[in-house]
Design a protein around this motif. Structure first.
Motif, PDB file in Angstrom:
ATOM      1  N   LYS A 109      26.781  49.585   4.482  1.00  0.00           N
ATOM      2  CA  LYS A 109      25.983  50.798   4.317  1.00  0.00           C
ATOM      3  C   LYS A 109      26.377  51.518   3.026  1.00  0.00           C
ATOM      4  CE  LYS A 109      24.801  51.732   9.136  1.00  0.00           C
ATOM      5  NZ  LYS A 109      24.660  52.771  10.169  1.00  0.00           N
ATOM      6  N   GLY A 113      23.978  52.590  -0.124  1.00  0.00           N
ATOM      7  CA  GLY A 113      23.931  53.925  -0.716  1.00  0.00           C
ATOM      8  C   GLY A 113      24.186  53.890  -2.206  1.00  0.00           C
ATOM      9  N   LEU A 116      21.157  52.513  -4.023  1.00  0.00           N
ATOM     10  CA  LEU A 116      20.076  53.494  -4.118  1.00  0.00           C
ATOM     11  C   LEU A 116      20.356  54.513  -5.217  1.00  0.00           C
ATOM     12  CD1 LEU A 116      17.397  54.488  -2.897  1.00  0.00           C
ATOM     13  CD2 LEU A 116      18.741  55.952  -1.373  1.00  0.00           C
ATOM     14  N   SER A 117      21.601  54.971  -5.317  1.00  0.00           N
ATOM     15  CA  SER A 117      21.966  55.917  -6.382  1.00  0.00           C
ATOM     16  C   SER A 117      21.700  55.322  -7.756  1.00  0.00           C
ATOM     17  CB  SER A 117      23.444  56.309  -6.267  1.00  0.00           C
ATOM     18  OG  SER A 117      23.669  57.186  -5.198  1.00  0.00           O
ATOM     19  N   LEU A 135      23.930  62.161  -1.115  1.00  0.00           N
ATOM     20  CA  LEU A 135      24.306  61.156  -0.122  1.00  0.00           C
ATOM     21  C   LEU A 135      25.596  61.546   0.590  1.00  0.00           C
ATOM     22  CD1 LEU A 135      23.411  57.904  -2.081  1.00  0.00           C
ATOM     23  CD2 LEU A 135      22.343  58.693   0.023  1.00  0.00           C
ATOM     24  N   TRP A 142      22.812  59.560   7.424  1.00  0.00           N
ATOM     25  CA  TRP A 142      22.411  58.198   7.094  1.00  0.00           C
ATOM     26  C   TRP A 142      23.449  57.145   7.447  1.00  0.00           C
ATOM     27  CZ3 TRP A 142      24.867  55.118   3.390  1.00  0.00           C
ATOM     28  CH2 TRP A 142      25.721  55.758   2.500  1.00  0.00           C
ATOM     29  N   THR A 147      19.790  55.140   9.386  1.00  0.00           N
ATOM     30  CA  THR A 147      20.196  54.750   8.030  1.00  0.00           C
ATOM     31  C   THR A 147      19.008  54.411   7.140  1.00  0.00           C
ATOM     32  OG1 THR A 147      22.322  53.915   8.823  1.00  0.00           O
ATOM     33  CG2 THR A 147      21.560  53.124   6.674  1.00  0.00           C
ATOM     34  N   THR A 148      18.179  53.486   7.579  1.00  0.00           N
ATOM     35  CA  THR A 148      17.047  53.063   6.760  1.00  0.00           C
ATOM     36  C   THR A 148      16.097  54.222   6.492  1.00  0.00           C
ATOM     37  OG1 THR A 148      17.203  50.862   7.767  1.00  0.00           O
ATOM     38  CG2 THR A 148      15.174  51.399   6.574  1.00  0.00           C
ATOM     39  N   THR A 150      16.645  57.487   6.547  1.00  0.00           N
ATOM     40  CA  THR A 150      17.192  58.542   5.688  1.00  0.00           C
ATOM     41  C   THR A 150      17.304  58.089   4.239  1.00  0.00           C
ATOM     42  OG1 THR A 150      18.462  59.375   7.574  1.00  0.00           O
ATOM     43  CG2 THR A 150      19.074  60.201   5.400  1.00  0.00           C
ATOM     44  N   LEU A 151      17.753  56.861   4.014  1.00  0.00           N
ATOM     45  CA  LEU A 151      17.843  56.360   2.640  1.00  0.00           C
ATOM     46  C   LEU A 151      16.447  56.286   2.010  1.00  0.00           C
ATOM     47  CD1 LEU A 151      20.541  53.523   2.835  1.00  0.00           C
ATOM     48  CD2 LEU A 151      20.791  55.828   1.895  1.00  0.00           C
TER      49      LEU A 151
END
Length: 223
Positions: A109, A113, A116-117, A135, A142, A147-148, A150-151
Motif C-alpha cells: 500500500k 501511495g 500516486l504522489s 496522504l 486509505w 484503499t482503492t 481513497t487513492l
C-alpha cells in the motif's frame, strides 16, 4: 527486486487493494542482520539512483536533509504533521536547508501511495510534497480502509482521471525504480526502518524532535 512483480500484480487484481491488506512482499531487514551504520559518505546519500529527487530548498544550501519514509508508517505521518512544518518554516523557506524526500515503502500500500504522489506531481517538487502531506494526513482512511477508493479520490482531486489513476498504479517501470532506490538505500546506506534521516551524511533513525534537528543543523550553518 525488493517489491516483487507477482505481489504487485496481485494487488491490482479484480479483488482490489484491500484484498492484500497486511500482506507485505518487501524484503524486511532485521536489526540483527545489519550492523549499525556510521555516518555515510555525503556522496552516497546525495546520489539519486533511479528516480529524480523530490526536494525543497536551494541546491547550494549549507545543509541537506534526506528523509527515507514509508507512506503507511505512522511515525512518518506524525513527523510530517508535527516536526516537518517547523523545519520548513525555520530552515527550508529561509534557504538554509535543502530537504529531500525519498520513498522507502514498507508494504504494498505504501508503494501504491508513493506511485500516486509521483504521478500527480509529474516532476513538480512542491506539488509532490503537497500530495505526500495529504496522504500522510489521510493515512488512516486509505491504509486501514477503502484503499482503492481513497487513492482514486485523491488522484481525481489532483486532476487525474480514473483511467490515469489506474494506469499510474499499474506502471511497472515506476514500481521498479522505487524498488531499485529502496534497494540502494538498504544495501548501501543501511536504511532498515522509517523514518530515517541523513543530515549532511549523518544518519538519524526514528521519529526525531525539532529541537534535536536544530542541535544538528545549527552548528553546520556556522561552520
Amino acid at each position: 527486486m525488493i517489491i516483487t512483480r507477482r505481489a504487485f500484480t496481485t494487488m491490482l487484481s479484480l479483488t482490489g487493494l484491500a484484498a492484500v491488506a497486511g500482506f507485505s512482499p518487501l524484503r524486511f531487514i532485521s536489526d540483527a542482520m545489519i550492523p549499525e551504520a556510521m555516518a555515510q559518505a555525503a556522496g552516497d546519500v546525495a546520489k539519486p539512483v533511479s528516480l529524480p529527487d523530490m526536494a525543497l530548498g536551494p541546491k547550494d544550501a549549507a545543509v541537506t536533509i534526506t528523509e527515507y519514509a514509508s507512506m503507511t508508517c505512522p511515525h512518518c505521518a506524525a513527523f510530517n504533521e508535527q516536526v516537518f512544518p517547523k523545519i520548513k518554516s525555520e530552515y527550508i523557506d529561509t534557504g538554509k536547508v535543502r530537504y529531500i524526500f525519498r520513498e522507502f515503502p514498507l508494504d504494498i500500500k505504501a508503494a501504491a501511495g508513493s506511485m500516486l504522489s509521483r504521478c500527480i506531481a509529474n516532476g513538480d517538487a512542491p506539488k509532490y510534497f503537497a500530495v505526500t502531506d495529504m496522504l500522510f494526513r489521510q493515512q488512516n482512511d486509505w491504509v486501514m480502509k477503502n484503499t482503492t477508493e481513497t487513492l482514486t479520490r485523491i488522484g481525481k482531486q489532483a486532476g487525474l482521471t480514473q483511467q490515469q489513476v489506474e494506469a499510474c498504479l499499474k506502471d511497472q517501470a515506476l514500481l521498479d525504480k522505487i524498488a531499485a532506490d529502496q534497494k540502494y538505500a538498504s544495501d548501501i546506506l543501511k536504511v532498515d526502518s522509517t523514518p530515517t534521516f541523513f543530515i549532511n551524511g549523518e544518519k538519524i533513525k526514528g521519529e526525531t524532535s525539532f529541537e534535536e534537528f536544530a542541535k544538528k543543523i545549527n552548528p553546520l550553518l556556522k561552520s
